[in-house]
Scaffold this motif. Structure first.
Motif: not given
Length: 316
Positions: A30-42
């Protein structure tokens, strides 16, 4: 944008799986997925297409991945430079090699390096010359050992030619050619061959020689490693071509020397970017002079198919 996010993207790209990527990075999924999703938004773009069965890079992800790897390599190099300035060699040393390298005792060199610098993490990857050269250009590998036809040199890297040698035919012990003398490529051309895949440098060495002799041949078995080649040859399914210096490593096959043999040149290459302390130290183990390791200006106009002479310091 954070380095950790880039590590997560690289891990997912290489494993094609979020769960395995999280295990590799030692975080919960979940932490890995959250960070990748955050990067995609950026970034304003999706990096991965996700389904219940597969994960693959989007075009944006394919564009992002090489830059992410370079950024991670740069960060690793910066840490290694600081450690080296303090008198301690650390970091990573990534080496690539063809399976039939003979110009150096690679296991022995790795052992010597590890004894001298036990804090450096060594990785070794076996592949084709074309793949390895590209990985050095992309800084995925620090150093690579290649085998190329004599009229080809690697481009976009620094390096030197190590040795030039002839190829021989390898056949099953009971093969009609096993005890033949004065064998040439024309006589071999009627045989079925086991060889490396078409388009690779290892295959080109033989293809160009047969073409120069004015004959064609049938390659029925395309393989990627020398051990499998030897097994198919031993079973009488075909004959193969191997560097003469490497052929004794193959068990239970007969070596046939040729009157007009193909040849290859073994090269050692490293990046044209700043050489890492670990890579420079390994080149020192191989007795490459320091003035050849230093960053050099690219020479424009060099014939890309001209092999540098023995001991030449550069392949651009």
């Amino acid at each position: 944008m954070e380095l950790q996010q880039m590590r997560y993207v690289v891990a997912v790209a290489e494993t094609a799986n979020f769960t395995r990527a999280a295990e590799r990075c030692r975080v919960v999924q979940s932490a890995l997925s959250h960070q990748i999703a955050r990067l995609e938004r950026e970034l304003g773009a999706r990096l991965f297409d996700r389904t219940s069965r597969r994960v693959r890079l989007t075009p944006a992800g394919e564009a992002f991945l090489p830059a992410a790897r370079q950024a991670l390599d740069a960060a690793e190099r910066a840490r290694a430079e600081v450690a080296a300035a303090s008198g301690e060699l650390r970091g990573r040393l990534a080496i690539g090699t063809i399976p039939t390298v003979t110009a150096v005792d690679l296991p022995g060199a790795l052992k010597s390096f590890h004894v001298r610098h036990p804090q450096v993490r060594i990785t070794l990857r076996v592949g084709s010359s074309d793949e390895l050269a590209e990985q050095v250009r992309q800084s995925t590998l620090d150093i690579a050992f290649l085998g190329l036809p004599p009229d080809v040199q690697p481009k976009g890297v620094r390096g030197r030619a190590l040795a030039q040698g002839e190829l021989v035919a390898v056949v099953a012990p009971g093969h009609p050619l096993a005890d033949a003398a004065d064998v040439d490529l024309r006589r071999l051309s009627s045989e079925v061959f086991v060889d490396f895949p078409a388009g690779t440098a290892a295959r080109a060495q033989s293809d160009e020689a047969f073409a120069a002799a004015g004959v064609s041949r049938e390659v029925a078995f395309e393989i990627t490693n020398a051990d499998l080649l030897a097994r198919l040859v031993r079973l009488g399914l075909g004959i193969g071509m191997m560097p003469a210096a490497f052929a004794p490593e193959l068990r239970d096959v007969h070596v046939v020397e040729l009157r007009d043999p193909p040849t290859r040149v073994e090269h050692l290459i490293w990046s044209r970017l700043r050489t890492s302390p670990a890579a420079a130290a390994f080149l020192d183990v191989l007795h490459i002079p320091a003035d050849q390791i230093r960053e050099r200006r690219n020479t424009e106009g060099t014939d890309p198919r001209q092999v540098p002479p023995q001991g030449s310091p550069e392949s651009d």
